[in-house]
Design a protein around this motif. Structure first.
Motif, mmCIF file in Angstrom:
data_model
loop_
_atom_site.group_PDB
_atom_site.id
_atom_site.type_symbol
_atom_site.label_atom_id
_atom_site.label_comp_id
_atom_site.label_asym_id
_atom_site.label_seq_id
_atom_site.Cartn_x
_atom_site.Cartn_y
_atom_site.Cartn_z
ATOM 1 N N PHE A 192 0.823 -1.213 0.000
ATOM 2 C CA PHE A 192 0.000 0.000 0.000
ATOM 3 C C PHE A 192 0.856 1.261 0.000
ATOM 4 O O PHE A 192 0.492 2.265 -0.622
ATOM 5 C CB PHE A 192 -0.935 0.006 1.208
ATOM 6 C CG PHE A 192 -2.189 -0.789 1.013
ATOM 7 C CD1 PHE A 192 -3.057 -0.504 -0.033
ATOM 8 C CD2 PHE A 192 -2.501 -1.832 1.871
ATOM 9 C CE1 PHE A 192 -4.217 -1.241 -0.222
ATOM 10 C CE2 PHE A 192 -3.668 -2.569 1.692
ATOM 11 C CZ PHE A 192 -4.524 -2.280 0.645
ATOM 12 N N SER A 193 1.997 1.236 0.693
ATOM 13 C CA SER A 193 2.843 2.431 0.787
ATOM 14 C C SER A 193 3.430 2.815 -0.558
ATOM 15 O O SER A 193 3.788 3.980 -0.779
ATOM 16 C CB SER A 193 3.975 2.203 1.798
ATOM 17 O OG SER A 193 4.850 1.188 1.342
ATOM 18 N N THR A 194 3.539 1.851 -1.482
ATOM 19 C CA THR A 194 4.032 2.142 -2.832
ATOM 20 C C THR A 194 2.886 2.399 -3.803
ATOM 21 O O THR A 194 2.928 3.333 -4.598
ATOM 22 C CB THR A 194 4.890 0.976 -3.347
ATOM 23 O OG1 THR A 194 5.976 0.766 -2.449
ATOM 24 C CG2 THR A 194 5.452 1.280 -4.728
ATOM 25 N N CYS A 195 1.844 1.572 -3.729
ATOM 26 C CA CYS A 195 0.754 1.638 -4.707
ATOM 27 C C CYS A 195 -0.081 2.912 -4.584
ATOM 28 O O CYS A 195 -0.410 3.542 -5.593
ATOM 29 C CB CYS A 195 -0.150 0.415 -4.559
ATOM 30 S SG CYS A 195 0.642 -1.152 -5.023
ATOM 31 N N LEU A 196 -0.429 3.295 -3.363
ATOM 32 C CA LEU A 196 -1.288 4.466 -3.188
ATOM 33 C C LEU A 196 -0.610 5.764 -3.634
ATOM 34 O O LEU A 196 -1.228 6.561 -4.350
ATOM 35 C CB LEU A 196 -1.748 4.562 -1.732
ATOM 36 C CG LEU A 196 -2.776 3.498 -1.301
ATOM 37 C CD1 LEU A 196 -3.089 3.631 0.177
ATOM 38 C CD2 LEU A 196 -4.050 3.614 -2.129
ATOM 39 N N PRO A 197 0.662 6.023 -3.252
ATOM 40 C CA PRO A 197 1.323 7.235 -3.780
ATOM 41 C C PRO A 197 1.473 7.207 -5.293
ATOM 42 O O PRO A 197 1.347 8.240 -5.955
ATOM 43 C CB PRO A 197 2.688 7.231 -3.089
ATOM 44 C CG PRO A 197 2.486 6.431 -1.853
ATOM 45 C CD PRO A 197 1.498 5.373 -2.232
ATOM 46 N N HIS A 198 1.748 6.017 -5.856
ATOM 47 C CA HIS A 198 1.863 5.878 -7.309
ATOM 48 C C HIS A 198 0.551 6.267 -7.977
ATOM 49 O O HIS A 198 0.533 7.040 -8.940
ATOM 50 C CB HIS A 198 2.241 4.435 -7.652
ATOM 51 C CG HIS A 198 2.477 4.212 -9.108
ATOM 52 N ND1 HIS A 198 2.839 2.993 -9.626
ATOM 53 C CD2 HIS A 198 2.396 5.037 -10.185
ATOM 54 C CE1 HIS A 198 2.970 3.081 -10.941
ATOM 55 N NE2 HIS A 198 2.705 4.311 -11.306
ATOM 56 N N LEU A 199 -0.553 5.758 -7.452
ATOM 57 C CA LEU A 199 -1.869 6.076 -8.010
ATOM 58 C C LEU A 199 -2.169 7.565 -7.883
ATOM 59 O O LEU A 199 -2.741 8.176 -8.793
ATOM 60 C CB LEU A 199 -2.937 5.256 -7.290
ATOM 61 C CG LEU A 199 -4.381 5.411 -7.797
ATOM 62 C CD1 LEU A 199 -4.491 5.031 -9.263
ATOM 63 C CD2 LEU A 199 -5.334 4.566 -6.957
ATOM 64 N N THR A 200 -1.753 8.171 -6.775
ATOM 65 C CA THR A 200 -1.968 9.603 -6.562
ATOM 66 C C THR A 200 -1.222 10.441 -7.595
ATOM 67 O O THR A 200 -1.771 11.377 -8.183
ATOM 68 C CB THR A 200 -1.515 10.012 -5.150
ATOM 69 O OG1 THR A 200 -2.231 9.244 -4.182
ATOM 70 C CG2 THR A 200 -1.761 11.494 -4.907
ATOM 71 N N VAL A 201 0.048 10.094 -7.842
ATOM 72 C CA VAL A 201 0.868 10.840 -8.800
ATOM 73 C C VAL A 201 0.311 10.689 -10.220
ATOM 74 O O VAL A 201 0.225 11.661 -10.974
ATOM 75 C CB VAL A 201 2.331 10.383 -8.745
ATOM 76 C CG1 VAL A 201 3.135 10.983 -9.889
ATOM 77 C CG2 VAL A 201 2.958 10.784 -7.414
#
Length: 267
Positions: A192-201
Motif C-alpha cells: 500500500f505504501s508504494t501503490c497508493l502514492p503511485h496512483l496519486t501521482v
C-alpha cells in the motif's frame, strides 16, 4: 547511477525506475531552468526555436513518463497477483521491448504534436500566460481554423490517456484485492505504501494535464492555468523520487555504497 552500478538492482523494477528517473530529470530540466533564468534576469522572453524545442522535449518526456508509469503498474500487477509467472512474463527482453515502445511512442507523438502546432499561423499576440511554452496556450494565439487538426491530436492523446488510466485502475483493483488477502501485515503495508502514492501521482498528472489541454475555449488569462501548469510539470517529477527511491531500502543502500566508494576512490 546506483541502479546501473549495483548488480543487485539489475531487475525489471529498478530498470523501469532508472528510465523513470531520466524522464523526470529531463522533464523538469526542460521547463524550470529557463523560467528561473528569466526570473533572475527580470525578463519573460524565449526564442521561437527555443519554444519549439521546449514543446517537443516536454511532450516527449511527459508522454513517455505516463506510458512508463502504466508499464510499472503492470509490473506490480504481475509481481503481486501472478508471482509464479513473473520470470516468464517480465523477462529481460520483454522489459527492454516495453520500455523502448514507451520511448518510441513518446518520440512519434511529440514529433507529430509539435510539427502540427508550429505549422499554424500565429497572429494574435506573442504573449502566453504560462511559465513555459505550452501547446494549449500557443493554440490560443493562432488565427486559423487549421488549429482544429491539433485539437484532433489532443483528443487522440486524451483517448489514449483515459484508456491507460482505466487499465491502471483495473490493475490496482486486482492488486488491492490480492494485498488485502495477504497474511502478513508488513507485506500489506509495503504494498500500500508504494501503490497508493503511485496512483496519486498518476491521477494528478493525468487530470491536471487534461484540464489544461481541454481548456482551449477560454481565451482569458487565468492564474488557474499557471497553477495547473505547476501541478503537472513540477509535482510528479518531484514526487516520484520520494515514492520510489527515498522510501526504498535497496536504493538507499546502493546510494550509500556508491557515495562511500567515490570517497575512498578520491582518497
Amino acid at each position: 547511477m546506483a541502479v546501473a552500478l549495483d548488480r543487485h538492482l539489475h531487475t525489471s523494477m529498478y530498470f523501469f525506475l532508472m528510465n523513470l528517473s531520466m524522464l523526470d530529470l529531463g522533464s523538469i530540466s526542460v521547463t524550470l531552468p529557463k523560467s528561473m533564468v528569466n526570473s533572475l534576469m527580470n525578463t519573460r522572453l524565449i526564442s521561437y526555436h527555443g519554444c519549439i524545442t521546449q514543446v517537443f522535449l516536454f511532450v516527449l518526456f511527459t508522454t513517455t513518463d505516463f506510458a512508463l508509469l502504466t508499464i510499472m503498474v503492470y509490473d506490480r500487477y504481475i509481481t503481486i497477483c501472478q508471482p509464479l509467472h513473473y520470470e516468464r512474463v517480465m523477462n529481460r527482453t520483454a522489459c527492454i521491448q516495453m520500455t523502448a515502445g514507451a520511448w518510441i511512442s513518446g518520440i512519434v507523438y511529440s514529433t507529430l504534436h509539435t510539427g502540427n502546432t508550429f505549422r499554424l499561423p500565429f497572429c494574435q499576440s506573442n504573449v502566453i500566460n504560462q511559465f513555459f511554452c505550452e501547446i494549449p496556450q500557443l493554440l490560443k494565439l493562432t488565427c486559423s481554423d487549421l488549429y482544429l487538426s491539433e485539437v484532433g491530436f489532443i483528443a487522440f492523446g486524451v483517448f489514449i490517456g483515459v484508456n491507460c488510466f482505466v487499465f491502471i485502475i483495473v490493475s490496482y483493483v486486482q492488486i488491492f484485492k490480492a494485498v488485502l488477502g495477504m497474511p502478513s501485515e508488513n507485506g500489506r503495508h509495503k504494498a500500500f505504501s508504494t501503490c497508493l502514492p503511485h496512483l496519486t501521482v498518476v491521477s494528478l498528472l493525468l487530470f491536471t494535464s487534461f484540464f489544461e489541454y481541454l481548456n482551449l475555449t477560454s481565451t482569458a488569462a487565468s492564474n488557474l492555468d499557471l497553477l495547473m501548469g505547476v501541478l503537472y510539470t513540477v509535482v510528479p517529477p518531484l514526487m516520484n523520487p520520494i515514492i520510489y527511491s527515498m522510501q526504498n531500502k535497496e536504493i538507499k543502500a546502493a546510494l550509500q555504497k556508491l557515495i562511500v566508494w567515490r570517497i575512498f576512490t578520491k582518497n
